[in-house]
Design a protein around this motif. Structure first.
Motif, short mmCIF file in Angstrom:
data_model
loop_
_atom_site.label_atom_id
_atom_site.label_comp_id
_atom_site.label_asym_id
_atom_site.label_seq_id
_atom_site.Cartn_x
_atom_site.Cartn_y
_atom_site.Cartn_z
N ARG A 40 0.81 -1.22 0.00
CA ARG A 40 0.00 0.00 0.00
C ARG A 40 0.84 1.27 0.00
NH1 ARG A 40 -3.33 -1.00 5.23
NH2 ARG A 40 -1.49 -2.23 5.75
N PRO A 41 0.26 2.35 -0.51
CA PRO A 41 0.97 3.64 -0.52
C PRO A 41 1.31 4.09 0.90
CG PRO A 41 -0.97 3.73 -1.93
CD PRO A 41 -1.07 2.46 -1.17
N GLY A 42 2.46 4.75 1.01
CA GLY A 42 2.88 5.27 2.31
C GLY A 42 3.48 4.24 3.23
N ARG A 43 3.74 3.03 2.70
CA ARG A 43 4.24 1.96 3.55
C ARG A 43 5.32 1.17 2.81
NH1 ARG A 43 0.94 1.47 7.88
NH2 ARG A 43 1.58 -0.64 8.45
N VAL A 44 6.24 0.62 3.59
CA VAL A 44 7.25 -0.29 3.06
C VAL A 44 6.79 -1.71 3.35
CG1 VAL A 44 9.64 -1.08 3.21
CG2 VAL A 44 9.13 1.36 3.42
N THR A 45 6.61 -2.49 2.30
CA THR A 45 6.20 -3.88 2.45
C THR A 45 7.40 -4.77 2.14
OG1 THR A 45 3.92 -3.39 1.80
CG2 THR A 45 4.63 -5.69 1.65
N GLU B 84 17.98 -7.40 8.31
CA GLU B 84 18.46 -6.25 7.55
C GLU B 84 17.34 -5.32 7.09
OE1 GLU B 84 19.87 -9.03 7.63
OE2 GLU B 84 22.04 -8.82 7.51
N VAL B 85 16.13 -5.87 6.93
CA VAL B 85 15.03 -5.03 6.42
C VAL B 85 14.00 -4.69 7.49
CG1 VAL B 85 15.31 -5.95 4.10
CG2 VAL B 85 13.65 -7.00 5.65
N ALA B 86 14.11 -5.31 8.66
CA ALA B 86 13.08 -5.16 9.68
C ALA B 86 12.85 -3.71 10.07
CB ALA B 86 13.43 -5.99 10.91
N ASP B 87 13.93 -2.95 10.24
CA ASP B 87 13.79 -1.58 10.70
C ASP B 87 13.14 -0.67 9.67
OD1 ASP B 87 14.92 -2.31 13.05
OD2 ASP B 87 16.90 -1.48 12.63
N ALA B 88 13.16 -1.08 8.39
CA ALA B 88 12.58 -0.24 7.34
C ALA B 88 11.12 -0.58 7.07
CB ALA B 88 13.37 -0.38 6.05
N ALA B 89 10.68 -1.78 7.45
CA ALA B 89 9.38 -2.29 7.01
C ALA B 89 8.23 -1.88 7.92
CB ALA B 89 9.43 -3.80 6.91
N ASP B 90 7.08 -1.65 7.28
CA ASP B 90 5.82 -1.48 8.00
C ASP B 90 5.03 -2.78 8.00
OD1 ASP B 90 5.88 1.51 8.38
OD2 ASP B 90 5.95 1.47 6.19
N ASP B 91 5.01 -3.43 6.83
CA ASP B 91 4.23 -4.65 6.65
C ASP B 91 5.14 -5.77 6.17
OD1 ASP B 91 1.73 -3.31 7.20
OD2 ASP B 91 1.92 -2.42 5.20
N LEU B 92 4.81 -6.99 6.57
CA LEU B 92 5.59 -8.16 6.19
C LEU B 92 4.69 -9.16 5.46
CD1 LEU B 92 7.57 -8.86 9.50
CD2 LEU B 92 8.28 -7.46 7.56
N VAL B 93 5.25 -9.75 4.43
CA VAL B 93 4.63 -10.87 3.73
C VAL B 93 5.67 -11.98 3.73
CG1 VAL B 93 3.64 -11.69 1.56
CG2 VAL B 93 3.29 -9.31 2.25
N VAL B 94 5.34 -13.12 4.32
CA VAL B 94 6.31 -14.21 4.43
C VAL B 94 5.86 -15.36 3.54
CG1 VAL B 94 7.51 -15.79 5.99
CG2 VAL B 94 6.81 -13.52 6.81
N ILE B 95 6.80 -15.82 2.70
CA ILE B 95 6.52 -16.89 1.75
C ILE B 95 7.49 -18.04 1.99
CG2 ILE B 95 8.03 -15.86 -0.02
CD1 ILE B 95 6.07 -16.92 -2.15
N ALA B 96 7.01 -19.25 1.82
CA ALA B 96 7.85 -20.44 1.94
C ALA B 96 7.26 -21.51 1.04
CB ALA B 96 7.91 -20.93 3.39
N GLY B 97 8.10 -22.16 0.26
CA GLY B 97 7.62 -23.22 -0.62
C GLY B 97 6.58 -22.77 -1.62
N GLY B 98 6.66 -21.50 -2.04
CA GLY B 98 5.72 -20.99 -3.03
C GLY B 98 4.37 -20.60 -2.48
N ARG B 99 4.20 -20.63 -1.16
CA ARG B 99 2.93 -20.26 -0.54
C ARG B 99 3.13 -19.14 0.48
NH1 ARG B 99 -0.25 -25.94 0.86
NH2 ARG B 99 -0.26 -26.78 -1.28
N ILE B 100 2.17 -18.26 0.57
CA ILE B 100 2.20 -17.23 1.60
C ILE B 100 1.83 -17.88 2.93
CG2 ILE B 100 1.24 -15.04 2.40
CD1 ILE B 100 2.88 -14.81 -0.17
N VAL B 101 2.72 -17.71 3.93
CA VAL B 101 2.45 -18.33 5.22
C VAL B 101 1.89 -17.33 6.22
CG1 VAL B 101 4.10 -20.19 4.91
CG2 VAL B 101 4.87 -18.06 5.94
N THR B 102 2.17 -16.05 6.04
CA THR B 102 1.54 -15.04 6.90
C THR B 102 1.75 -13.66 6.31
OG1 THR B 102 1.31 -14.28 9.21
CG2 THR B 102 3.55 -14.52 8.38
#
Length: 233
Positions: free
Chosen positions: A25-30, A189-207
């Motif tokens: 989304r705009p205004g956020r680092v994903t 390394e990216v945690a401090d920059a991010a607002d939102d997280l999308v975590v993928i494993a094995g080709g599927r979104i896990v959270t």
């Protein structure tokens, strides 16, 4: 807004991406996070029109990348480094991109200065370190002053000062109202920059969720990453 909706990608009998969907989304680092081989780059290649999904869609403000009338002014992207020919200089590489897209040549020196390469602008890319190549790739992404940024593993090869720099750049773009999507297999390394997280494993979104939501119940982001992806330390 970047919208990826139920994207499926198969190669022969193997499913590379299994109904992948999320928004940036705009205004956020994903931050799009996952171990190597999880499907991050495959997703971004589909988003940028390099590959085609078997089903689903990947859109910028409701439109596929290939239909954007002025793509570099809408989306700045970097996949797998700078993309520059090793015999060219950084300035020549960026000047060529600017001319091909009707971008004023003044932007070349502006972005070289912004990414810290002004002093090495006349050096051939073959002499660049991995980190310098990353900075050149980011400079190319910034040329058109786009409203959206898509960066694949932008912290690779950067030293600690470079990582602090990229965090500040990403936060600044988001705070100015831009949409920032970056992939990484390096959680901390990216945690401090991010607002939102999308975590993928094995080709599927896990959270998906904010940093606080994703790390709830875990000691820290690193512990959450290993638990959610099933990767062993």
């Amino acid at each position: 807004m970047i919208t990826i909706d139920q994207v499926v990608k198969r190669r022969r009998s193997r499913t590379i991406l299994d109904h992948v969907g999320f928004e940036a989304r705009p205004g956020r680092v994903t931050a799009f996070l996952g171990p190597n081989g999880a499907g991050k780059s495959s997703t971004l290649r589909i988003l940028l029109g390099i590959d085609h999904p078997d089903s689903g869609s990947a859109l910028f403000n409701g439109r596929p990348y290939r239909t954007l009338s002025d793509p570099l002014r809408t989306v700045g992207s970097m996949l797998e480094g700078s993309g520059a020919h090793r015999s060219r200089t950084a300035r020549n590489h960026l000047a060529w991109i600017a001319r091909s897209n009707g971008i004023p040549q003044r932007r070349v020196d502006e972005v070289l200065d912004e990414v810290g390469l002004a002093g090495d602008a006349k050096a051939r890319v073959a002499k660049y370190s991995l980190g310098m190549g990353q900075r050149l790739g980011i400079a190319a992404a910034l040329l058109g002053e786009p409203e959206m940024l898509v960066l694949d593993e932008p912290v690779n090869g950067l030293d600690p000062e470079g990582i602090r720099w990229i965090r500040g750049l990403l936060r600044g773009r988001a705070e100015a109202g831009g949409t920032v999507l970056l992939s990484s297999h390096l959680m901390s390394e990216v945690a401090d920059a991010a607002d939102d997280l999308v975590v993928i494993a094995g080709g599927r979104i896990v959270t998906t969720g904010t940093v606080t939501e994703v790390t709830a119940g875990y000691a820290d982001l690193e512990e959450a990453f290993f638990a959610l992806t099933g990767v062993t330390r």
